[in-house]
Design an enzyme around this catalytic site. Structure first.
Site, PDB file in Angstrom:
ATOM      1  N   ASP A   1       0.957  -1.101  -0.068  1.00  0.00           N
ATOM      2  CA  ASP A   1       0.119   0.092  -0.058  1.00  0.00           C
ATOM      3  C   ASP A   1       1.033   1.266   0.121  1.00  0.00           C
ATOM      4  OD1 ASP A   1      -2.565   1.620   0.516  1.00  0.00           O
ATOM      5  OD2 ASP A   1      -1.555   1.931   2.449  1.00  0.00           O
ATOM      6  N   LEU A   2       0.572   2.238  -0.426  1.00  0.00           N
ATOM      7  CA  LEU A   2       1.298   3.548  -0.471  1.00  0.00           C
ATOM      8  C   LEU A   2       1.138   4.338   0.866  1.00  0.00           C
ATOM      9  CD1 LEU A   2       3.119   5.394  -2.353  1.00  0.00           C
ATOM     10  CD2 LEU A   2       0.826   6.488  -2.769  1.00  0.00           C
ATOM     11  N   ASP A   3       0.037   5.132   0.928  1.00  0.00           N
ATOM     12  CA  ASP A   3      -0.162   6.152   2.065  1.00  0.00           C
ATOM     13  C   ASP A   3      -0.050   5.401   3.187  1.00  0.00           C
ATOM     14  OD1 ASP A   3      -0.685   8.508   0.333  1.00  0.00           O
ATOM     15  OD2 ASP A   3      -2.296   7.372  -0.456  1.00  0.00           O
TER      16      ASP A   3
ATOM     17  N   THR B   1       2.034  10.375   3.791  1.00  0.00           N
ATOM     18  CA  THR B   1       1.317  10.791   3.238  1.00  0.00           C
ATOM     19  C   THR B   1      -0.147  10.982   3.804  1.00  0.00           C
ATOM     20  OG1 THR B   1       1.296   9.387   1.506  1.00  0.00           O
ATOM     21  CG2 THR B   1       2.254  11.334   0.952  1.00  0.00           C
TER      22      THR B   1
ATOM     23  N   TRP C   1      -8.708  16.599   4.093  1.00  0.00           N
ATOM     24  CA  TRP C   1     -10.287  16.466   4.345  1.00  0.00           C
ATOM     25  C   TRP C   1     -10.672  17.233   5.463  1.00  0.00           C
ATOM     26  CZ3 TRP C   1     -12.657  14.678   0.823  1.00  0.00           C
ATOM     27  CH2 TRP C   1     -12.550  13.608   0.053  1.00  0.00           C
TER      28      TRP C   1
ATOM     29  N   LEU D   1     -10.910   6.563   7.233  1.00  0.00           N
ATOM     30  CA  LEU D   1     -10.860   7.053   5.735  1.00  0.00           C
ATOM     31  C   LEU D   1      -9.563   6.237   5.074  1.00  0.00           C
ATOM     32  CD1 LEU D   1     -11.634  10.685   6.285  1.00  0.00           C
ATOM     33  CD2 LEU D   1     -13.106   8.627   5.475  1.00  0.00           C
ATOM     34  N   LYS D   2      -8.659   5.774   6.017  1.00  0.00           N
ATOM     35  CA  LYS D   2      -7.501   5.209   5.339  1.00  0.00           C
ATOM     36  C   LYS D   2      -7.692   4.081   4.491  1.00  0.00           C
ATOM     37  CE  LYS D   2      -4.543   6.720   9.174  1.00  0.00           C
ATOM     38  NZ  LYS D   2      -3.344   6.367  10.134  1.00  0.00           N
TER      39      LYS D   2
ATOM     40  N   ILE E   1      -9.248   4.213   1.906  1.00  0.00           N
ATOM     41  CA  ILE E   1     -10.587   4.195   1.014  1.00  0.00           C
ATOM     42  C   ILE E   1     -10.557   5.453   0.163  1.00  0.00           C
ATOM     43  CG2 ILE E   1     -13.154   5.107   1.426  1.00  0.00           C
ATOM     44  CD1 ILE E   1     -12.239   2.303   2.994  1.00  0.00           C
ATOM     45  N   GLY E   2     -11.199   5.013  -1.248  1.00  0.00           N
ATOM     46  CA  GLY E   2     -10.830   6.086  -2.220  1.00  0.00           C
ATOM     47  C   GLY E   2     -11.525   7.455  -1.995  1.00  0.00           C
TER      48      GLY E   2
ATOM     49  N   SER F   1      -2.472   0.388  -4.367  1.00  0.00           N
ATOM     50  CA  SER F   1      -2.835   1.784  -3.549  1.00  0.00           C
ATOM     51  C   SER F   1      -4.426   2.259  -4.466  1.00  0.00           C
ATOM     52  CB  SER F   1      -1.999   2.628  -3.825  1.00  0.00           C
ATOM     53  OG  SER F   1      -2.545   4.105  -3.387  1.00  0.00           O
ATOM     54  N   ALA F   2      -4.971   2.746  -3.596  1.00  0.00           N
ATOM     55  CA  ALA F   2      -6.512   3.411  -4.033  1.00  0.00           C
ATOM     56  C   ALA F   2      -6.183   4.791  -4.733  1.00  0.00           C
ATOM     57  CB  ALA F   2      -7.443   3.487  -2.762  1.00  0.00           C
TER      58      ALA F   2
ATOM     59  N   LYS G   1      -5.320   7.818  -6.652  1.00  0.00           N
ATOM     60  CA  LYS G   1      -5.132   8.137  -8.208  1.00  0.00           C
ATOM     61  C   LYS G   1      -3.821   9.240  -8.404  1.00  0.00           C
ATOM     62  CE  LYS G   1      -9.659   8.210  -9.495  1.00  0.00           C
ATOM     63  NZ  LYS G   1     -10.945   8.398  -8.828  1.00  0.00           N
TER      64      LYS G   1
ATOM     65  N   LYS H   1     -10.854  -1.108  -1.888  1.00  0.00           N
ATOM     66  CA  LYS H   1     -10.614  -1.988  -0.645  1.00  0.00           C
ATOM     67  C   LYS H   1     -11.739  -1.904   0.296  1.00  0.00           C
ATOM     68  CE  LYS H   1      -5.806  -0.998  -0.991  1.00  0.00           C
ATOM     69  NZ  LYS H   1      -4.327  -0.323  -0.437  1.00  0.00           N
TER      70      LYS H   1
ATOM     71  N   GLU I   1       0.203  -3.299   4.700  1.00  0.00           N
ATOM     72  CA  GLU I   1      -0.814  -2.541   4.759  1.00  0.00           C
ATOM     73  C   GLU I   1      -0.948  -1.836   6.120  1.00  0.00           C
ATOM     74  OE1 GLU I   1      -3.613  -0.813   3.951  1.00  0.00           O
ATOM     75  OE2 GLU I   1      -3.898  -1.534   1.872  1.00  0.00           O
ATOM     76  N   ASP I   2      -1.588  -0.360   6.225  1.00  0.00           N
ATOM     77  CA  ASP I   2      -1.697   0.277   7.455  1.00  0.00           C
ATOM     78  C   ASP I   2      -3.038   0.386   7.843  1.00  0.00           C
ATOM     79  OD1 ASP I   2      -2.082   2.252   5.348  1.00  0.00           O
ATOM     80  OD2 ASP I   2      -1.965   3.748   6.601  1.00  0.00           O
TER      81      ASP I   2
END
Ligand code: G6P
Ligand code: MG
Length: 210
Positions: free
Chosen positions: A7-9, A15, A23, A42-43, A45-46, A112-113, A115, A143, A167-168
């Site tokens: 996963d990225l963020d 980030t 948000w 929200l982690k 989630i798109g 990652s979700a 974009k 996810k 994953e976090d």
């Protein structure tokens, strides 16, 4: 394991805090105070699903055009936050761990979700280390649906059982389990209890564990 899917963020880069700040600013505009506890949900989630959730918490409905313009503005704020990021935003131990995987001939993918994923990998200098990238522009189901990770395994040409996910977010842990993969939670044990193993960060992670 032959494939490692990240996963990225909040896993590779720090980030998640910028998504939160962006948000928070958007929510304040309609008088809602977004807390770190909300943000946990929200982690992973798109973007649009996130905005739907925030509006629901705030008991607010918006016409479609306003919804889209808020989502767009959130992204503009986020892009401002990440405009000047560099490899100092990589989380502890990440650069060394990716290099170790490379030197052992393992395959590396992103799941990652976001974009903005490619942009973030590029700015932090780790894009060339990836054999495959699956981001928010390539999936139709968010996810905890396993689509993002199954696609990554397909691009790596590996069966899911040969892939290990990092994953976090609880939604991401669920997605990786649903994909039939081993999942290592990066963060707090009590948040990520559904993972096969939880590590605080990559500094102490030893490859033969997985
Ligand atoms: C990741 C983050 C979420 C973010 C989502 C969409 O999953 O954990 O916080 O909302 O990506 O990111 P984007 O950059 O496309 O708005
Ligand atoms: Mg994450």
């Amino acid at each position: 394991m032959e494939g490692y899917i990240f996963d990225l963020d909040g896993v590779l880069v720090d980030t998640a805090k910028y998504h939160y700040l962006a948000w928070k600013t958007i929510a304040q505009e309609f008088g809602f105070e977004l807390t770190p506890a909300h943000n946990e949900q929200l982690k992973g989630i798109g973007r649009e699903v996130s905005l739907h959730k925030i509006l629901q918490w705030a008991a607010k409905t918006l016409p479609e055009n306003e919804f889209q313009s808020l989502a767009l503005r959130k992204n503009e704020l986020y892009l401002q936050y990440i405009a000047h990021i560099d490899n100092s935003e990589l989380l502890v131990g990440v650069a060394d761990f990716l290099q170790t995987l490379k030197s052992k001939g393992k395959k590396i993918a992103l799941g990652s979700a976001s974009k903005n994923a490619r942009l973030v990998l590029e700015r932090t200098g780790i894009l060339p280390l990836f054999d495959a990238i699956v981001d928010g522009t390539m999936v139709t189901q968010a996810k905890p649906n396993p689509e993002v990770f199954l696609k990554a395994a397909e691009l790596l040409q590996l069966p899911p059982a040969q892939c290990c996910v990092f994953e976090d977010a609880p939604a991401g842990v669920q997605a990786a389990k649903a994909a039939g993969m081993r999942v290592i939670g990066v963060g707090e044990e009590q948040v990520l209890c559904a993972a096969d193993e939880v590590i605080p960060n990559f500094s102490s992670f030893v490859l033969h564990n997985s």
